[in-house]
Design a protein around this motif. Structure first.
Motif, PDB file in Angstrom:
ATOM      1  N   ILE A 265       0.856  -1.188   0.000  1.00 21.17           N
ATOM      2  CA  ILE A 265       0.000   0.000   0.000  1.00 21.17           C
ATOM      3  C   ILE A 265       0.894   1.240   0.000  1.00 21.17           C
ATOM      4  O   ILE A 265       1.825   1.350   0.796  1.00 21.17           O
ATOM      5  N   ASP A 266       0.626   2.148  -0.942  1.00 21.04           N
ATOM      6  CA  ASP A 266       1.405   3.386  -1.058  1.00 21.04           C
ATOM      7  C   ASP A 266       0.608   4.561  -0.495  1.00 21.04           C
ATOM      8  O   ASP A 266      -0.623   4.577  -0.551  1.00 21.04           O
ATOM      9  N   PHE A 267       1.340   5.548   0.009  1.00 23.87           N
ATOM     10  CA  PHE A 267       0.740   6.790   0.513  1.00 23.87           C
ATOM     11  C   PHE A 267       1.451   7.953  -0.173  1.00 23.87           C
ATOM     12  O   PHE A 267       2.681   8.010  -0.178  1.00 23.87           O
ATOM     13  N   ARG A 268       0.684   8.857  -0.761  1.00 27.84           N
ATOM     14  CA  ARG A 268       1.259  10.073  -1.341  1.00 27.84           C
ATOM     15  C   ARG A 268       1.175  11.155  -0.277  1.00 27.84           C
ATOM     16  O   ARG A 268       0.066  11.512   0.162  1.00 27.84           O
ATOM     17  N   ALA A 269       2.313  11.648   0.165  1.00 31.77           N
ATOM     18  CA  ALA A 269       2.360  12.595   1.287  1.00 31.77           C
ATOM     19  C   ALA A 269       2.563  14.017   0.792  1.00 31.77           C
ATOM     20  O   ALA A 269       3.327  14.254  -0.150  1.00 31.77           O
ATOM     21  N   ALA A 270       1.881  14.970   1.435  1.00 34.72           N
ATOM     22  CA  ALA A 270       2.042  16.391   1.101  1.00 34.72           C
ATOM     23  C   ALA A 270       2.050  17.203   2.395  1.00 34.72           C
ATOM     24  O   ALA A 270       1.134  17.077   3.217  1.00 34.72           O
ATOM     25  N   ALA A 271       3.097  17.994   2.588  1.00 30.28           N
ATOM     26  CA  ALA A 271       3.217  18.856   3.767  1.00 30.28           C
ATOM     27  C   ALA A 271       3.007  20.309   3.342  1.00 30.28           C
ATOM     28  O   ALA A 271       3.545  20.746   2.323  1.00 30.28           O
ATOM     29  N   PRO A 273       2.920  24.303   5.084  1.00 31.30           N
ATOM     30  CA  PRO A 273       3.052  25.145   6.291  1.00 31.30           C
ATOM     31  C   PRO A 273       1.761  25.924   6.568  1.00 31.30           C
ATOM     32  O   PRO A 273       1.142  26.466   5.638  1.00 31.30           O
ATOM     33  N   THR A 274       1.330  25.949   7.837  1.00 35.31           N
ATOM     34  CA  THR A 274       0.151  26.734   8.246  1.00 35.31           C
ATOM     35  C   THR A 274       0.524  27.555   9.483  1.00 35.31           C
ATOM     36  O   THR A 274       1.635  27.434  10.003  1.00 35.31           O
ATOM     37  N   THR A 275      -0.408  28.345   9.989  1.00 31.40           N
ATOM     38  CA  THR A 275      -0.115  29.231  11.126  1.00 31.40           C
ATOM     39  C   THR A 275       0.249  28.461  12.398  1.00 31.40           C
ATOM     40  O   THR A 275       0.957  28.980  13.255  1.00 31.40           O
ATOM     41  N   HIS A 276      -0.247  27.213  12.548  1.00 31.48           N
ATOM     42  CA  HIS A 276       0.011  26.450  13.773  1.00 31.48           C
ATOM     43  C   HIS A 276       0.958  25.284  13.564  1.00 31.48           C
ATOM     44  O   HIS A 276       1.045  24.392  14.403  1.00 31.48           O
ATOM     45  N   GLY A 277       1.664  25.265  12.431  1.00 23.90           N
ATOM     46  CA  GLY A 277       2.588  24.160  12.154  1.00 23.90           C
ATOM     47  C   GLY A 277       2.296  23.556  10.789  1.00 23.90           C
ATOM     48  O   GLY A 277       1.441  24.042  10.048  1.00 23.90           O
ATOM     49  N   GLU A 278       3.018  22.511  10.473  1.00 21.57           N
ATOM     50  CA  GLU A 278       2.844  21.883   9.156  1.00 21.57           C
ATOM     51  C   GLU A 278       1.620  20.980   9.115  1.00 21.57           C
ATOM     52  O   GLU A 278       1.423  20.151  10.003  1.00 21.57           O
ATOM     53  N   ASN A 279       0.834  21.171   8.080  1.00 26.66           N
ATOM     54  CA  ASN A 279      -0.356  20.340   7.850  1.00 26.66           C
ATOM     55  C   ASN A 279       0.052  19.199   6.913  1.00 26.66           C
ATOM     56  O   ASN A 279       0.645  19.434   5.866  1.00 26.66           O
ATOM     57  N   PHE A 280      -0.248  17.967   7.300  1.00 30.06           N
ATOM     58  CA  PHE A 280       0.101  16.801   6.481  1.00 30.06           C
ATOM     59  C   PHE A 280      -1.154  16.127   5.971  1.00 30.06           C
ATOM     60  O   PHE A 280      -2.097  15.903   6.741  1.00 30.06           O
ATOM     61  N   VAL A 281      -1.176  15.790   4.674  1.00 31.22           N
ATOM     62  CA  VAL A 281      -2.261  14.982   4.110  1.00 31.22           C
ATOM     63  C   VAL A 281      -1.634  13.804   3.379  1.00 31.22           C
ATOM     64  O   VAL A 281      -0.727  13.986   2.557  1.00 31.22           O
ATOM     65  N   LEU A 282      -2.099  12.611   3.701  1.00 32.44           N
ATOM     66  CA  LEU A 282      -1.632  11.398   3.032  1.00 32.44           C
ATOM     67  C   LEU A 282      -2.762  10.835   2.190  1.00 32.44           C
ATOM     68  O   LEU A 282      -3.848  10.566   2.705  1.00 32.44           O
ATOM     69  N   ARG A 283      -2.543  10.675   0.889  1.00 30.98           N
ATOM     70  CA  ARG A 283      -3.513  10.017   0.005  1.00 30.98           C
ATOM     71  C   ARG A 283      -3.161   8.529  -0.037  1.00 30.98           C
ATOM     72  O   ARG A 283      -2.040   8.172  -0.377  1.00 30.98           O
ATOM     73  N   ILE A 284      -4.098   7.670   0.316  1.00 28.91           N
ATOM     74  CA  ILE A 284      -3.853   6.228   0.347  1.00 28.91           C
ATOM     75  C   ILE A 284      -4.079   5.659  -1.054  1.00 28.91           C
ATOM     76  O   ILE A 284      -5.160   5.805  -1.625  1.00 28.91           O
ATOM     77  N   LEU A 285      -3.044   5.017  -1.583  1.00 29.09           N
ATOM     78  CA  LEU A 285      -3.118   4.420  -2.923  1.00 29.09           C
ATOM     79  C   LEU A 285      -2.995   2.908  -2.776  1.00 29.09           C
ATOM     80  O   LEU A 285      -1.903   2.357  -2.727  1.00 29.09           O
ATOM     81  N   ASP A 286      -4.144   2.261  -2.667  1.00 31.98           N
ATOM     82  CA  ASP A 286      -4.188   0.804  -2.501  1.00 31.98           C
ATOM     83  C   ASP A 286      -4.319   0.179  -3.884  1.00 31.98           C
ATOM     84  O   ASP A 286      -5.370   0.251  -4.512  1.00 31.98           O
ATOM     85  N   ARG A 287      -3.230  -0.426  -4.378  1.00 35.70           N
ATOM     86  CA  ARG A 287      -3.228  -0.962  -5.747  1.00 35.70           C
ATOM     87  C   ARG A 287      -4.330  -1.997  -5.957  1.00 35.70           C
ATOM     88  O   ARG A 287      -4.879  -2.115  -7.040  1.00 35.70           O
ATOM     89  N   GLN A 288      -4.611  -2.763  -4.903  1.00 38.73           N
ATOM     90  CA  GLN A 288      -5.627  -3.808  -5.012  1.00 38.73           C
ATOM     91  C   GLN A 288      -6.996  -3.215  -5.322  1.00 38.73           C
ATOM     92  O   GLN A 288      -7.807  -3.793  -6.029  1.00 38.73           O
ATOM     93  N   LYS A 289      -7.265  -2.022  -4.771  1.00 33.14           N
ATOM     94  CA  LYS A 289      -8.567  -1.382  -4.993  1.00 33.14           C
ATOM     95  C   LYS A 289      -8.525  -0.390  -6.150  1.00 33.14           C
ATOM     96  O   LYS A 289      -9.557  -0.006  -6.680  1.00 33.14           O
TER      97      LYS A 289
END
Length: 567
Positions: A265-271, A273-289
């Motif tokens: 299972i792969d995750f595409r990560a994106a950081a 910067p915001t006023t209270h610290g770094e915002n992280f979003v991970l997109r889940i890339l499940d090859r099976q699905k």
């Protein structure tokens, strides 16, 4: 009856016509240098998929196998089998499905009946064991790595509250599991996958960190942690996704890959910067699905036939439209998987490559290396492609290059951000494509959305009232109709919905529509003409899903506009 003789893996794959003798020879040469098993070598060379090798092994040995590399542990599975039992029988509990009560068990010898009987007796009759073939060294490594540490999210949080965070050990591979932050991040990633989430959001506020999962297209808050946890968690995420841990003021992108439940299972990560610290979003890339068979897209028979007719046309452009998260990529990958054979050269240009596929030349857009969409298409055209996939048409230059490829005998697939299939025409005009260029070069346009499916365990039938009948397009003379709504139960986390299905509209171009485009006809003229030829709008497909009990009226009204029907 004599047992069928077991064949060497290479011989078996040649007999099945999965690989050629040349490919086997290359893999055996590479295997001498790497020492990898033949199956893994064939996968790494891109000659076969992991699923193909597993199927072959399963058939040959009558036993399924699993790859434990980069695996993330399932705390609920490890709790079921003590460490001394795991070491004695050389087994490792990989994943436990609470709903189905099945435990996936990696075993060096899946034919060890004594071990299976002893473990079954220890667990009780209500848990079914699923033995999977795995290497003895892999099992021993996993047992040493995961046992003896707290793996549940609550337990790890408690451990962090009472201890110190060692930032140095988070970057050390050898002793990383002694660090609770490392286990916490792994546990959160596994938890999100088990919840069938498509995205994980780590959102720092002034005094706390909010963690949300996007499940079935809707964000759902899962946890709130004290803000002191976040700096160490952010560092670990950056280490996992190969980002610069010293950079906190600029956006960064990365990728994480873990093994879970016998699959990658792969995750595409994106950081950000915001006023209270770094915002992280991970997109889940499940090859099976991510790669679904064409007949698994949920299309009606006539829609599936229409799509196959569009795919059969050798040159031209097929566009898939819809907002972000509407399943456009899944549809395109399903189409490519359907037409992926030795007889065609398929090339893709994506931002970035989401699901690696064998036999397809996949390229990621890289603006810093002057590999944008337009330059990328120009370069691909010199690679003798039959079929080209362009991740997205965003500007005039990309659109012109895409149509240029379509006009020179290539089949082109791409996505476009519009609200409807017919709406793609004015959007292309707005970008700057001339009507004469569009006319005759568009094979068809698919518009789609994803809607939540009602939970089968708790959906409730009721008779539609007058307003609901009008929204469904039913006349007064139509007999009473029963539709369904979500109630909520334990199986769907009290949401009333579980899983998603697609709704689509397909516009196949023909000579009459091409003439209208060339004459710059209005959107309403194009739509009227398409409707007269049997075109079914998105709203009609959504209503069909309500009437067949797949979803609710509330859900489709969230996704498509039904207000016109009340006028």
């Amino acid at each position: 009856m004599a047992e069928k003789p077991k064949l060497p893996l290479g011989t078996l794959l040649i007999q099945k016509r999965v690989i050629s003798e040349d490919q086997l020879r290359i893999a055996l040469i590479e295997q001498k240098h790497s020492g990898l098993p033949l199956g893994k070598m064939l996968i790494s060379l891109g000659f076969v998929t992991e699923a193909t090798v597993r199927e072959a092994l399963s058939e040959n040995l009558n036993q399924q196998s699993t790859d434990m590399a980069n695996m993330s542990a399932d705390a609920s599975a490890i709790k079921l089998i003590p460490k001394d039992v795991a070491k004695r029988y050389v087994v490792f509990p990989m994943t436990y499905d609470k709903a189905a009560k099945t435990l996936m068990l990696a075993m060096a010898d899946p034919a060890n009946i004594v071990a299976l009987d002893q473990i079954s007796a220890m667990l009780g009759q209500d848990i079914t064991l699923m033995p999977m073939l795995a290497g003895e060294s892999e099992i021993t490594r996993a047992t040493d790595q995961y046992y003896g540490f707290e793996l549940s999210i609550d337990g790890i949080l408690n451990e962090i509250e009472t201890g110190q965070v060692n930032y140095q050990s988070m970057q050390s591979v050898s002793d990383e599991y002694s660090q609770p932050i490392v286990r916490l991040m792994d546990a959160l990633l596994v938890d999100a996958v088990q919840h069938n989430a498509s995205d994980i959001h780590f959102e720092p506020e002034e005094f706390f960190l909010r963690i949300r999962y996007r499940i079935d297209g809707i964000l759902r808050q899962i946890r709130s942690l004290h803000k002191t946890y976040w700096p160490a968690m952010a560092v670990r995420l950056k280490v996992m996704s190969n980002m610069n841990i010293a950079e906190t003021r600029a956006p960064q992108d990365g990728r994480i890959s873990i093994g879970f439940s016998g699959r990658q299972i792969d995750f595409r990560a994106a950081a950000q910067p915001t006023t209270h610290g770094e915002n992280f979003v991970l997109r889940i890339l499940d090859r099976q699905k991510g790669i679904v068979p064409l007949d698994g897209l949920g299309l009606q028979d006539d829609e599936l036939t229409l799509l196959k007719l569009m795919i059969a046309r050798p040159e031209g452009i097929i566009l898939v439209t819809g907002p972000t998260g509407s399943g456009k990529t899944t549809t395109l990958y399903s189409i490519l998987n359907h037409i992926n054979t030795d007889s065609v050269n398929i090339m893709t240009l994506e931002d970035p490559v989401e699901y690696p596929m064998s036999m397809i030349r996949q390229t990621s857009v890289n603006e810093s290396a002057k590999m944008g969409f337009a330059n990328g298409i120009r370069s691909m055209m010199r690679q003798d492609p039959d079929i080209i996939l362009i991740g997205e048409i965003r500007d005039k230059e990309t659109a012109e290059m895409a149509f240029s490829a379509a006009m020179t005998g290539h089949q082109v697939y791409s996505t476009l951000h519009t609200n409807s299939a017919v709406g793609a025409i004015p959007r292309l005009l707005d970008i700057g494509i001339l009507p004469d260029i569009m006319s005759g070069n568009i094979i068809g346009i698919i518009a789609q959305r994803l809607i939540r499916r009602l939970c089968g365990a708790c959906k409730e039938p009721f008779v539609a009232d007058e307003v609901e009948r009008r929204l469904l397009g039913l006349t007064e003379i139509h007999p009473p109709v029963t539709i369904h709504r979500g109630v909520g139960c334990d199986k769907c986390a009290h949401q009333g919905y579980k899983g998603r299905i697609s709704i689509v509209e397909m516009l196949k171009m023909n000579a009459e529509l091409d003439d209208l485009i060339a004459r710059r006809a209005t959107t309403s003229e194009l739509k009227r003409k398409a409707m007269s030829m049997g075109f079914r709008p998105l709203v009609e497909d959504a209503v069909r899903r309500v009437l067949d009990g797949s979803t609710s009226l509330d859900e489709i009204s969230r996704v498509v506009d039904l207000t016109d029907r009340l006028m």
